[in-house]
Design a protein around this motif. Structure first.
Motif, PDB file in Angstrom:
ATOM      1  N   GLY B 390     -40.686  52.895  49.106  1.00  0.00           N
ATOM      2  CA  GLY B 390     -39.121  52.835  49.951  1.00  0.00           C
ATOM      3  C   GLY B 390     -39.648  50.858  49.920  1.00  0.00           C
ATOM      4  O   GLY B 390     -39.356  50.187  51.192  1.00  0.00           O
ATOM      5  N   ALA B 391     -39.930  50.070  48.428  1.00  0.00           N
ATOM      6  CA  ALA B 391     -39.586  49.146  48.727  1.00  0.00           C
ATOM      7  C   ALA B 391     -38.299  48.217  47.976  1.00  0.00           C
ATOM      8  O   ALA B 391     -38.278  47.957  47.219  1.00  0.00           O
ATOM      9  CB  ALA B 391     -40.259  48.846  47.412  1.00  0.00           C
ATOM     10  N   TRP B 392     -37.297  48.655  49.426  1.00  0.00           N
ATOM     11  CA  TRP B 392     -35.843  47.859  49.342  1.00  0.00           C
ATOM     12  C   TRP B 392     -35.990  46.850  48.443  1.00  0.00           C
ATOM     13  O   TRP B 392     -35.377  46.301  47.323  1.00  0.00           O
ATOM     14  CB  TRP B 392     -35.436  48.455  50.536  1.00  0.00           C
ATOM     15  CG  TRP B 392     -33.132  47.771  50.652  1.00  0.00           C
ATOM     16  CD1 TRP B 392     -32.813  48.590  50.679  1.00  0.00           C
ATOM     17  CD2 TRP B 392     -32.765  46.714  50.286  1.00  0.00           C
ATOM     18  NE1 TRP B 392     -31.329  48.185  50.337  1.00  0.00           N
ATOM     19  CE2 TRP B 392     -31.711  46.910  49.803  1.00  0.00           C
ATOM     20  CE3 TRP B 392     -33.721  45.807  51.018  1.00  0.00           C
ATOM     21  CZ2 TRP B 392     -30.468  46.376  50.001  1.00  0.00           C
ATOM     22  CZ3 TRP B 392     -32.438  44.803  50.718  1.00  0.00           C
ATOM     23  CH2 TRP B 392     -31.312  44.934  50.383  1.00  0.00           C
ATOM     24  N   GLY B 473     -45.730  54.065  52.020  1.00  0.00           N
ATOM     25  CA  GLY B 473     -44.872  55.508  52.167  1.00  0.00           C
ATOM     26  C   GLY B 473     -46.168  55.964  53.293  1.00  0.00           C
ATOM     27  O   GLY B 473     -47.290  55.367  53.702  1.00  0.00           O
ATOM     28  N   GLY B 474     -45.918  57.445  52.935  1.00  0.00           N
ATOM     29  CA  GLY B 474     -47.564  58.100  54.166  1.00  0.00           C
ATOM     30  C   GLY B 474     -48.614  57.626  53.446  1.00  0.00           C
ATOM     31  O   GLY B 474     -49.158  56.465  52.296  1.00  0.00           O
ATOM     32  N   ASP B 475     -49.749  58.664  54.264  1.00  0.00           N
ATOM     33  CA  ASP B 475     -51.098  58.159  53.619  1.00  0.00           C
ATOM     34  C   ASP B 475     -51.110  57.715  52.083  1.00  0.00           C
ATOM     35  O   ASP B 475     -51.038  59.188  51.720  1.00  0.00           O
ATOM     36  CB  ASP B 475     -51.816  59.075  54.320  1.00  0.00           C
ATOM     37  CG  ASP B 475     -51.735  60.529  54.773  1.00  0.00           C
ATOM     38  OD1 ASP B 475     -52.049  61.271  55.684  1.00  0.00           O
ATOM     39  OD2 ASP B 475     -51.344  60.879  53.719  1.00  0.00           O
ATOM     40  N   GLY B 476     -51.832  57.449  51.547  1.00  0.00           N
ATOM     41  CA  GLY B 476     -52.103  57.137  50.343  1.00  0.00           C
ATOM     42  C   GLY B 476     -51.262  57.250  49.253  1.00  0.00           C
ATOM     43  O   GLY B 476     -51.798  56.316  48.081  1.00  0.00           O
ATOM     44  N   GLY B 477     -49.926  56.951  50.166  1.00  0.00           N
ATOM     45  CA  GLY B 477     -49.197  55.848  49.336  1.00  0.00           C
ATOM     46  C   GLY B 477     -48.408  56.776  48.688  1.00  0.00           C
ATOM     47  O   GLY B 477     -48.715  57.654  47.228  1.00  0.00           O
ATOM     48  N   PHE B 573     -40.479  51.467  57.861  1.00  0.00           N
ATOM     49  CA  PHE B 573     -40.129  50.140  57.179  1.00  0.00           C
ATOM     50  C   PHE B 573     -40.928  48.729  57.027  1.00  0.00           C
ATOM     51  O   PHE B 573     -41.256  48.554  58.171  1.00  0.00           O
ATOM     52  CB  PHE B 573     -38.620  50.594  57.052  1.00  0.00           C
ATOM     53  CG  PHE B 573     -38.293  49.458  56.280  1.00  0.00           C
ATOM     54  CD1 PHE B 573     -37.513  50.035  54.874  1.00  0.00           C
ATOM     55  CD2 PHE B 573     -38.408  47.918  56.166  1.00  0.00           C
ATOM     56  CE1 PHE B 573     -36.662  49.311  53.912  1.00  0.00           C
ATOM     57  CE2 PHE B 573     -37.746  47.553  54.473  1.00  0.00           C
ATOM     58  CZ  PHE B 573     -37.222  48.267  53.500  1.00  0.00           C
ATOM     59  N   SER B 574     -41.276  49.708  56.068  1.00  0.00           N
ATOM     60  CA  SER B 574     -42.436  47.725  55.868  1.00  0.00           C
ATOM     61  C   SER B 574     -42.243  47.042  54.405  1.00  0.00           C
ATOM     62  O   SER B 574     -41.592  47.961  53.520  1.00  0.00           O
ATOM     63  CB  SER B 574     -43.866  48.303  56.379  1.00  0.00           C
ATOM     64  OG  SER B 574     -44.759  48.735  54.988  1.00  0.00           O
TER      65      SER B 574
END
Lengths: 515, 733
Positions: B390-392, B473-477, B573-574
């Motif tokens: 998710g790190a565009w 990402g979701g919890d824990g990444g 998205f962050s």
């Protein structure tokens, strides 16, 4: 105005029969006057193209889905057959292709007629062939269509049988009988169609209306379509009826191969789109999964057979089986996208494979062999020939930006969402298989190119002087090469003409099955 | 310039034809045309960039004033604003369908800077019509496109200049430059593609340029083999590309438009299944084009091409097309793979495996370009992994910095080989730092950037990826991928130290006296080295330990180049924050790798020769040496089987089964014919002659005519027989 009226009434007829008239004139000229024969043939072919161009220029592109330049006169009353001709968005691209290819073939032959030479006979046959091909594309009456369809057969039989390679006897007879077998069944279907619709007319439009309004048994429709399937399918050729093709292509003289690939194969696919689908839409829907199946088998099968070839011309012949698979897949989807792709595929394959056969013929002229392992380093010996071959191979494997892509991609695209009444899941499998076929296409074509054009010449030809592209070759090839590029960049040249009509064909099929 | 940026690719495209047509007759054999074209393209790209920055700033400014206005005037202004926008639209449409620069901002979302929408600049023309739909061709200009415009034209320009020296005297010098131009045009076309169809077209065109340039010296079979392998492997991936794009076309209701597809994907207009299928199919395309495991095998072989090509196509630009495509259709991937909320997905796995797999192979290569090639594979893995977590922005930032330092390294290796006439580090190099100071220094900077040493470019971009893996990402990444990234960093440090040692240190092992390359080679090297050193500051974070960095300097890359609009993910998205711990740890790991390499090579510390003594180590070495046996599987087993037994088997079936039926039918009918003639015609009918002479004579004639097979007769016969058959159908069915 008068001119226009004359063109409207007589343009097509003149275009179709001018080559035949030319052939008759040539019969009167003694055999020894070779130059005269060449010029007469060329002038006639160019004049035909000129008339054709005038007709095509006068065509109303705002209404491509209606029949234009239509003529419908009494012909053979006894069997209710009429002289019905006309052109529309489907016919124009193919007529244009035919008008282009024949003069180019005459130019190409200019200085090297294949043994046993006899330019008179060869050129007369080419002109007769020309009439047959053009006639098939304008015919709107099934008997007329059938006659033209068969007129094509004889000249090609002689072209292969007289000017062909070592096994020309076998190849020509196989070609003749195989196609004849299909034609017989096709004729059966035509007659059956005539009778079940009341026996009034052989005109396609009337028959379609008859089938649509009549209450014809579904089983009968299926059988009639089956006859057409064999007749057209053999001509295409669809797997598993393709085995005449490699022999015919391999044995035929260069111009024979070019015309065979560029136009003759299209008579089959054209027949499907012109005759089979519009007249028998319900049967088409039931047959479509099978057509699609044979199409995708052909794509993979043809490609694998290509990989096994040791002869360049035979390889190109098998590649036709694969390429026509894409066209048939487009047809089988019964959608606007698929049918557009099919027509585009016909034109593109005509130009590209025709060009490949030209190149193969020129390689044969220079090396006196087409055995792949004896060739090599063509790029070193005859760089321009090598470049043209590379360009054409790239076009053939469906490189975007060249014409071949627009026949393949939309066909694959359309298989994702086939027409009403067709099984989506099944056609999506076809789509993936067809997409995989593009990998094989790249494989066999580039492998061929690597073995023949890359590398260094074999010892045998190391010191041989191999001439580069000659003037007649440039003249014959430039229009094709330019068109391959131009259609690749501006596909609307073809799509723009066919789209309306293909959309209406797809719509009428959907309407007929209530989708 | 923004609306007319579509001209940029057309310049090198036209040059391609010009060079082919006239290149050989020009004093510099066409290279001057190529350089002029790409030079102009570069200048235009800079103008485009500057104007784009202005465009983004304007959009923010507008959004701010807009918010204020809405606060004070309420709905009135709002409707007025809409009218204005509409007006602009209609004006724009009249003017050759210019859609933009329309700047809009939802009032509710205008509070934060992150929610400012910067409309991309789109222009479209009808390409062709199909099924009544107009299929467009056009330009989609937004942050990533503008960024790539700069990178591609710059690296291409430098490579052009470099090549005038490097391939000087080559027998296909002109063709070389022609294809460089075509490549540049196709790549720029790919970058600015408005539709997925256009993307496919350009995607294949860059592939064909790659084919032509890898096989530039096609006289040798190894080179043409490499070219074929590249093209065909890419075709395998293209199956995924076609299937994916086709799925998206239909799922989005019959459109190729990238913005539309993304918008629909993000607001739920496309079913989850379709998105997942499309995303997974497209990953196959990424795997081939961007050298991801398990379709990476062509990329190292592609080094058979001239070195400038390796730098431009197989390191800096073309191979990132896969990354770019994912970034372009990020809405599809983000939704289809649930990137924002999951902790593992196919994209991240592919990237992660590639990071480690590629780095592992870089250890055992003796060819300097192959080391760099596997390093490219590994670095592309980082980018794909970043997109997967998710790190565009991190992915694109790494793409940006990597383009400079990897091009620098490749061109540096070319400079070295120019001097020693070889790429073999073990045989022909060593101690070159004394002879080639410029090459040495720039190569060191590039290596430092690649390893990720502070403060060089790679440090910042790699760190952002690692931070992304640990935070998003979701919890824990995606913590597992943080570990992968760190291990990868360590391996990178080790193998690059090995390259430095073998090339520049120790004793010179080659022949003759190597000398430094000329300015046309060293100047591009320095430019790239400087960029590789400082490019990292383009996105210097101002969070965590670096919160002192002023806003106006921080995160400029993200600010200007990240798309802001409905076609780019917002929900879930962050952006990762700067994490000092990760930065320190990764630096220590990198330093540790360098130190280990130093001890091993310079000091001779460690278990040298273990591969000769220990069976396990030997086996491991052999696996690496054989590139995990992928080549053997692909070329030997799969391709070999298709080219050999399978193709032959099919052909055997063709000749003996299918054609056997045909020939059998032919033979059978001959036999039947002969039987009819001998038994029936000659005996039965002839027998009857004796009793009824006239009748028999006639019928005998008729039969003879049938069996004699005169071609002229076939028409009449056929017609009659067909009529009989047709009658049968009518009666019996």
């Amino acid at each position: 105005m008068d001119n226009n009226q004359f063109l409207t009434d007589w343009g097509l007829t003149l275009m179709v029969f001018l080559p035949l008239a030319g052939a008759l004139v040539m019969m009167l000229i003694p055999k020894s006057e070779e130059a005269a024969h060449k010029w007469v043939a060329l002038v006639v072919a160019l004049a035909t193209a000129g008339i054709g161009a005038a007709v095509i220029a006068d065509f109303d592109y705002g209404a491509t889905d209606t029949l234009q330049f239509a003529v419908n006169e009494r012909w053979i009353d006894v069997i209710s057959s009429r002289y019905a001709i006309g052109i529309d968005g489907l016919a124009i691209p193919l007529i244009a292709l035919t008008l282009l290819i024949t003069p180019l073939c005459i130019i190409y032959s200019w200085n090297h007629f294949p043994e046993p030479r006899n330019p008179k006979a060869l050129l007369i046959l080419l002109l007769v062939l020309h009439t047959g091909m053009l006639g098939t594309f304008v015919a709107q009456d099934l008997i007329l269509f059938f006659v033209f369809f068969e007129v094509v057969l004889l000249p090609m039989y002689f072209l292969i049988g007289v000017w062909g390679g070592e096994q020309r006897q076998y190849a020509s007879i196989k070609f003749f009988l195989f196609t004849l077998f299909g034609s017989a069944l096709m004729l059966v279907s035509f007659l059956a169609l005539f009778f079940v619709t009341g026996g009034d007319s052989f005109v396609m439009g009337d028959l379609a209306a008859g089938v649509a309004s009549g209450d014809i048994d579904h089983q009968t429709q299926m059988l009639i379509f089956g006859g057409m399937f064999l007749g057209f399918g053999i001509k295409v050729p669809i797997f598993p009826f393709h085995t005449w093709l490699p022999d015919a292509h391999t044995q035929a003289p260069t111009v024979g191969s070019v015309i065979l690939a560029a136009v003759l194969l299209k008579l089959g696919t054209y027949g499907f789109v012109r005759v089979a689908l519009p007249i028998l839409p319900e049967a088409a829907v039931d047959w479509a999964p099978w057509i699609g199946l044979f199409a995708v088998i052909g794509i993979i099968y043809g490609a694998l057979a290509c990989l096994a070839q040791t002869d360049m011309k035979r390889l190109i012949a098998f590649s036709s089986v694969a390429h026509m698979g894409f066209t048939m897949l487009g047809i089988a989807t019964l959608t606007d996208f698929g049918l557009n792709a099919a027509v585009m595929g016909m034109v593109a394959h005509g130009l590209i494979t025709g060009m490949l056969f030209f190149v193969a013929g020129s390689v044969k002229d220079r090396y006196h062999t087409l055995e792949i392992k004896r060739l090599g380093g063509i790029l070193l010996k005859a760089p321009r020939l090598g470049w043209i071959m590379g360009f054409t191979a790239m076009a053939s494997l469906g490189l975007p930006g060249l014409a071949g892509f627009w026949g393949e991609f939309p066909a694959i695209l359309s298989a994702y969402e086939p027409g009403a009444g067709l099984n989506e899941g099944l056609f999506r499998v076809y789509m993936v298989v067809a997409a995989i076929g593009t990998v094989f296409a790249a494989g066999y074509l580039l492998w061929l190119y690597q073995r023949t054009a890359f590398g260094t010449p074999t010892e045998e030809f190391e010191h041989e002087d191999i001439p580069d592209v000659t003037l007649p070759e440039w003249l014959a090839w430039t229009p094709m090469l330019v068109l391959i590029l131009v259609i690749g960049i501006f596909p609307n040249i073809v799509f723009g003409v066919t789209d309306d009509q293909m959309t209406s064909v797809a719509e009428s099929i959907a309407a007929a099955v209530g989708g | 310039m923004l609306e007319n940026a579509w001209i940029i690719p057309l310049i090198p495209a036209a040059t391609f034809f010009l060079i082919l047509a006239f290149g050989k007759r020009l004093p510099r054999k066409g290279s001057e045309l190529g350089i002029a074209a790409v030079g102009i393209a570069f200048l235009l790209a800079i103008v485009t960039n500057v104007q784009w920055f202005q465009h983004v700033t304007d959009a923010e400014h507008e959004a701010e004033t807009h918010t204020e206005e809405t606060d004070s005037h309420g709905e009135e202004t709002d409707s007025h604003e809409e009218e204005l926008v509409e007006e602009e639209h209609s004006l724009a449409l009249a003017d050759g369908e210019v859609a933009g620069p329309v700047v809009g901002a939802a009032p509710a979302a205008a509070e934060e800077e992150a929610h400012v929408e910067v409309e991309p600049i789109e222009r479209g023309w009808t390409w062709f019509e199909n099924g009544g739909i107009d299929i467009e061709v056009g330009m989609l200009l937004d942050g990533p496109a503008v960024m790539m415009l700069f990178v591609v034209t710059l690296v291409s320009l430098l490579v052009h200049v470099y090549s005038t020296d490097y391939v000087a005297g080559d027998r296909r010098y002109t063709h070389f430059f022609a294809f460089l131009s075509l490549f540049t045009a196709s790549m720029l076309g790919l970058i600015m593609a408005k539709t997925t169809l256009q993307l496919i077209v350009c995607w294949e065109l860059v592939g064909v340029c790659s084919f032509a340039l890898i096989g530039h010296w096609w006289e040798e079979k190894a080179n043409s083999d490499a070219a074929l392998k590249a093209f065909i492997t890419n075709r395998v991936g293209d199956v995924g590309l076609l299937v994916g794009m086709i799925t998206l076309f239909w799922a989005a209701g019959g459109t190729f438009d990238i913005v539309e597809i993304n918008t629909l994907a993000l607001d739920g207009g496309i079913s989850q299944t379709a998105l997942t299928v499309a995303a997974c199919s497209l990953i196959a395309a990424v795997m081939s084009k961007s050298g991801q495991f398990i379709l990476h095998t062509w990329l190292p072989d592609a080094m058979a091409g001239p070195t400038p090509v390796s730098a431009l196509i197989h390191a800096a630009t073309m191979v990132v097309a896969g990354i770019y495509m994912v970034g372009r259709l990020y809405g599809v991937f983000f939704q289809g793979l649930d990137i924002g909320i999951s902790t593992v997905n196919l994209l991240a796995i592919v990237g992660g495996v590639t990071v480690l797999g590629g780095a592992g192979l870089a250890f055992v290569q003796n060819d300097i370009k192959k080391v760099l090639a596997y390093s490219t594979v590994s670095q592309l893995g980082y980018m794909v992994m970043a997109l997967g977590v998710g790190a565009w922005t991190a992915a694109f930032f790494h793409l940006f910095t990597h383009a400079f330092f990897k091009a620098c390294l490749f061109l540096g290796s070319g400079s070295v080989s120019h001097a020693v006439h070889s790429f073999d580090m073990k045989k022909d190099m060593g101690g070159l730092r004394k002879w080639m100071p410029h090459t040495f220094k720039t190569f060191m900077i590039g290596t430092g950037a690649l390893i990720g040493l502070f403060p060089l470019a790679g440090f910042w971009s790699k760190d952002e990826i690692l931070a992304g893996a640990s935070q998003l990402g979701g919890d824990g990444g995606y913590k597992a991928f943080l570990v992968v990234g760190l291990i990868g960093a360590f391996m990178t440090a080790c193998y690059m130290t090995r390259v430095i040692y073998l090339t520049f240190y120790g004793e010179f092992r080659g022949h003759g006296h190597p000398h430094e390359s000329g300015p046309r080679i060293t100047v591009p090297l320095w430019i790239l080295a400087v960029l590789g050193a400082v490019a990292g500051f383009a996105n210097i974070p101002n969070s965590g330990a670096l919160s002192f960095v002023p806003d106006s300097v921080a995160l400029r890359f993200e600010h200007f180049y990240e798309p802001k609009g409905a076609y780019f993910p917002v929900e879930n998205f962050s952006h990762p924050e700067f994490d000092l711990a990760i930065a320190v740890v990764s630096t220590i790991i990198g330093a540790f790798g360098i130190g280990l390499g130093y001890l091993w090579y310079w000091r001779g510390v460690g278990v040298h020769g273990i591969t000769e003594r220990n069976a396990v180590a030997r086996a491991g070495y052999r696996v690496l040496e054989n590139k995990y046996y992928f080549d053997r599987l692909y070329t030997g087993i799969i391709a070999g089987a298709f080219k050999g037994p399978i193709a032959r088997g099919v052909y055997w079936i063709n000749q003996n089964v299918i054609d056997g039926v045909v020939n059998g039918a032919g033979r059978l009918s001959t036999v039947v014919g002969r039987f009819v003639y001998k038994r029936i015609d000659q005996q039965v009918v002839d027998g009857a002659i004796t009793s009824s002479a006239t009748a028999a004579n006639n019928s005998g004639q008729a039969f003879r005519q049938i069996t004699s097979g005169k071609v002229q007769q076939y028409g009449a016969l056929l017609f009659g027989a067909a009529a009989v058959f047709a009658g049968a159908i009518i009666i019996f069915v």
